[in-house]
Design a protein around this motif. Structure first.
Motif, PDB file in Angstrom:
ATOM      1  N   LYS B 246       0.834  -1.195   0.000  1.00 27.96           N
ATOM      2  CA  LYS B 246       0.000   0.000   0.000  1.00 27.96           C
ATOM      3  C   LYS B 246       0.876   1.255   0.000  1.00 27.96           C
ATOM      4  O   LYS B 246       0.578   2.241  -0.660  1.00 27.96           O
ATOM      5  N   GLY B 433     -12.016  -6.897   9.383  1.00 22.92           N
ATOM      6  CA  GLY B 433     -12.587  -5.625   8.954  1.00 22.92           C
ATOM      7  C   GLY B 433     -13.860  -5.230   9.650  1.00 22.92           C
ATOM      8  O   GLY B 433     -14.587  -4.369   9.171  1.00 22.92           O
ATOM      9  N   ARG B 470      -7.062   2.413  12.517  1.00 24.06           N
ATOM     10  CA  ARG B 470      -7.706   1.911  11.300  1.00 24.06           C
ATOM     11  C   ARG B 470      -8.952   2.724  10.959  1.00 24.06           C
ATOM     12  O   ARG B 470      -9.219   3.024   9.798  1.00 24.06           O
ATOM     13  N   GLU B 474      -9.374   4.495   7.508  1.00 25.91           N
ATOM     14  CA  GLU B 474     -10.279   3.927   6.506  1.00 25.91           C
ATOM     15  C   GLU B 474     -11.712   4.434   6.578  1.00 25.91           C
ATOM     16  O   GLU B 474     -12.390   4.515   5.575  1.00 25.91           O
TER      17      GLU B 474
END
Lengths: 100, 630
Positions: B246, B433, B470, B474
């Protein structure tokens, strides 16, 4: 009709059936032929078998067209289409004008 | 002749005369030159039978035929013709009669026709007739011998072929066109086949690298497993993930990332055997399928694959990119998806162990995997249903012990009634996730509480929510927070966000921007578990903060361990110096409370004051000093 005619003047009687093409053709041919071969003239009587049946019978005509030469003698009969010119002339006694 | 003779003549013709007439009649009849016959019928009646009468039916037929008809004599002269022939030749009927039929044929055909006529045979032949006006007409001439009364007439039929010819030409044209179209169709068909092949290829291959995609890989894996069941040769799957890929995309752009992926694809393809499969699964994940020897482990393969990616190293810009790899070997009865999961788990293990290495899936991992799957399912179920619970632990002002706010703590309610703490499920949440939806749920619930507390207690409260890096990276955190505040009608300055240190947070402009926007809404930002992670200082240096939370490990060791005391003092000094609020976690004794207060700590929470409770119990009463014991 007078009988006082030239002895060798042609006298013809033509029997036809109405105004059919064959009949008209016969008339035309005959006239044509005589015009050319008879400087002194000729008598042509046209008879329609439909119109004068008695004459047909009395002259004994069966086939049409029929040509009858009455004068000068002898009497000659010719039937058909007169296409053969020499035969017609012979029958009419016109070829060379010789006596029959 | 005398009149008498005339009469006699007329009454009965003499015999010899009658014979002459009869003879002549017969001759003329035979010659066919007679036009009509006069017959005596009974009682003196006469009938004239023209030959026309006899053949009138036939004549009518001939006249009305759609074909031209003619009679020609031996010399080829037209004796009779019908109207049709005349109109066909564009000539009046009289013109036809008496002339040669051959005159009406095309010049080169005349002589042959006359010869045919002379030969006397019957036949049909195509000719070109010439009209009066000179135009040509294709005709079929039929020549027959006929028994005419003269015996020498030939019967001709003339059929106009123009239409037929035109139709034939049209058929030929259509045929040619059809052939053309059939050829075209063949071409289109083969184009379609090509397109189909291409489409099939594209659905099963990755466009960037040309490698098979995951779908094709799974298909081949299925086939290999089926074959393995027969041959006994196990199948090995390698799951390769580029470390920190990434970062390459983010810093050097996608073009550089794409080139790197193509390089990886090339290197991997070069070291596998012809029957092996290398596939690009997604993003920066690659899969390799190989068939091994019975009882053997794919160690050589693993070394080869990893070696291909590290020796020489993969360089992009200033970065060196490494790869982590997980291997799984098939066993009896394993399903393709299960094998992939095991390879995946092994790969994660490799990453946890330090990356740039490979790991083989073993029984320990198998158990962990099973556990994690269960945990994941449990979490999903809780999220879908009503399993997420939020408890609140009040934070008090250390000077007077009065509550000023509460920290929201997430729990998972189990079916048998127990509550799970984050330690048991947060790792799972991060891995699959689910930390984002979980975080959002907690945020929404938490924002609803302060106003209730204020209503009960009469003074304002804040609520403090934990945020993982995170989520910052995100989630659309600004939007979520704004929405949660709006839904609860909570002022921004009654919300606090505590950033946890579970993983490294990239402090990039994007994150800074998010935090600035939050603070612009009045929200206060702080660092949780300060001093335990390795990024605390970086955070303090770089992030726009409002408070620092001293980790409970330092608080509990304060009195016994000089290091812990030093940490507390240093943290307090730092926060004072920077104008940040300080909050101590895990205060359990009065001694701790008083010491912290004396050291200048602003606020604190812990069992001394209150355990985490449900919202309704938060202001059940003023938490009395020393009232609640753990």
């Amino acid at each position: 009709m007078t009988h006082e005619v030239a002895p060798d003047r042609l006298r013809l009687m033509l029997f036809i059936s109405g105004a059919s093409p064959a009949s008209t053709r016969a008339v035309r041919r005959l006239r044509d032929l005589c015009d050319r071969n008879c400087p002194d003239g000729y008598d042509l009587e046209i008879v329609d078998v439909y119109q004068q049946p008695a004459l047909v019978v009395s002259r004994g005509v069966v086939a049409v067209p029929t040509l009858i030469k009455d004068l000068p003698p002898p009497v000659r009969v010719l039937a058909g289409d007169f296409a053969d010119e020499s035969a017609v002339l012979t029958a009419l006694g016109l070829s060379g004008r010789t006596a029959d | 002749m005398t009149a008498d003779e005339d009469d006699r003549h007329q009454a009965t013709a003499p015999l010899e005369y009658r014979l002459a007439v009869a003879e002549e009649t017969v001759r003329a009849l035979l010659a066919g030159s007679v036009d009509a016959i006069v017959m005596n019928v009974e009682r003196g009646e006469q009938r004239v039978y023209t030959l026309e009468t006899e053949d009138r039916p036939y004549r009518r037929l001939v006249e009305r035929m759609s074909e031209g008809a003619a009679l020609v004599d031996a010399n080829g002269l037209i004796v009779y013709a019908n109207e049709r022939l005349a109109s066909l030749l564009g000539v009046p009927l009289e013109r036809l009669l008496g002339g040669p039929f051959s005159d009406w044929l095309d010049e080169p055909e005349r002589a042959p026709f006359i010869a045919q006529l002379a030969a006397g045979t019957s036949e049909h032949a195509e000719h070109t007739a010439r009209r009066l006006n000179g135009t040509g007409v294709p005709v079929l001439v039929g020549l027959n011998t006929t028994e005419g009364s003269s015996g020498s007439l030939r019967c001709l039929t003339v059929t106009d072929l123009s239409q037929q010819k035109a139709q034939q030409q049209q058929v030929r044209r259509l045929n040619a066109k059809l052939t053309e179209q059939v050829t075209e169709l063949h071409r289109i068909n083969s184009d379609l086949e090509d397109a189909e092949r291409l489409l099939t290829y594209r659905t099963l291959h990755d466009p960037l690298t040309g490698l098979p995609n995951r779908a094709l890989f799974v298909n081949r894996l299925e086939q290999s497993l089926a074959a393995a069941a027969r041959t006994g040769h196990p199948v090995a799957v390698a799951f390769i993930d580029l470390d920190d890929f990434k970062r390459v995309n983010d810093t050097l752009g996608h073009a550089a990332g794409d080139l790197l992926l193509q390089e990886v694809a090339g290197r991997l393809s070069a070291v596998v055997r012809p029957n092996d499969t290398v596939a690009r699964s997604a993003g920066d994940e690659f899969l390799v399928l190989t068939v091994g020897t019975p009882g053997g482990l794919p160690v050589a393969l693993a070394d080869r694959l990893l070696g291909a990616l590290h020796d020489p190293p993969l360089r992009v810009g200033a970065w060196t990119v490494t790869a982590s790899m997980g291997l799984a070997v098939s066993y009896e009865g394993v399903a393709p998806e299960q094998l992939l999961r095991e390879a995946d788990a092994a790969m994660y293990q490799a990453k946890r162990a330090g990356r740039a290495r490979w790991e083989l899936f073993g029984s320990r991992l198998r158990n962990e995997l099973r556990y994690r799957r269960t945990a994941e399912q449990r979490l999903r179920k809780a999220l879908a249903g009503d399993g997420v619970r939020v408890l609140y632990q009040p934070v008090v002002d250390l000077v007077d012990g009065q509550p000023v706010g509460a920290e929201a703590l997430v729990r998972l309610r189990q079916s048998h009634g127990g509550l799970l703490v984050p330690a048991t499920f947060m790792a799972t949440a991060e891995e699959c996730g689910l930390v984002l939806p979980l975080g959002q749920r907690v945020l929404e619930l938490a924002c609803e509480q302060p106003l209730r507390w204020e209503h009960k207690s009469g003074h304002p409260w804040y609520v403090s929510v934990n945020v993982s890096p995170r989520q910052l990276a995100e989630a659309d955190l600004v939007a979520e927070v704004t929405a949660a505040l709006a839904a609860a009608a909570l002022p921004g300055d009654q919300l606090r966000l505590e950033i946890t240190e579970s993983a490294l947070l990239d402090v990039d402009p994007r994150v800074m921007n998010i935090l600035d926007q939050m603070r612009a809404m009045g929200i206060r930002i702080g660092v949780d578990n300060f001093g335990t992670g390795y990024a605390s200082m970086a955070y303090v240096r770089r992030l726009p903060l409002d408070f620092i939370k001293i980790d409970q490990s330092f608080v509990s060791g304060m009195h016994d361990d000089v290091h812990d005391l030093a940490m507390v003092e240093a943290t307090l000094a730092l926060s004072h110096r920077l104008g940040l609020e300080s909050v101590a976690e895990g205060i359990e004794t009065e001694a701790q409370w008083h010491l912290l207060r004396d050291l200048g700590c602003d606020a604190g929470q812990g069992f001394l004051f209150a355990k985490p409770t449900t919202s309704g119990l938060v202001c059940a009463g003023q938490p009395a000093l020393g009232d609640q014991r753990p």
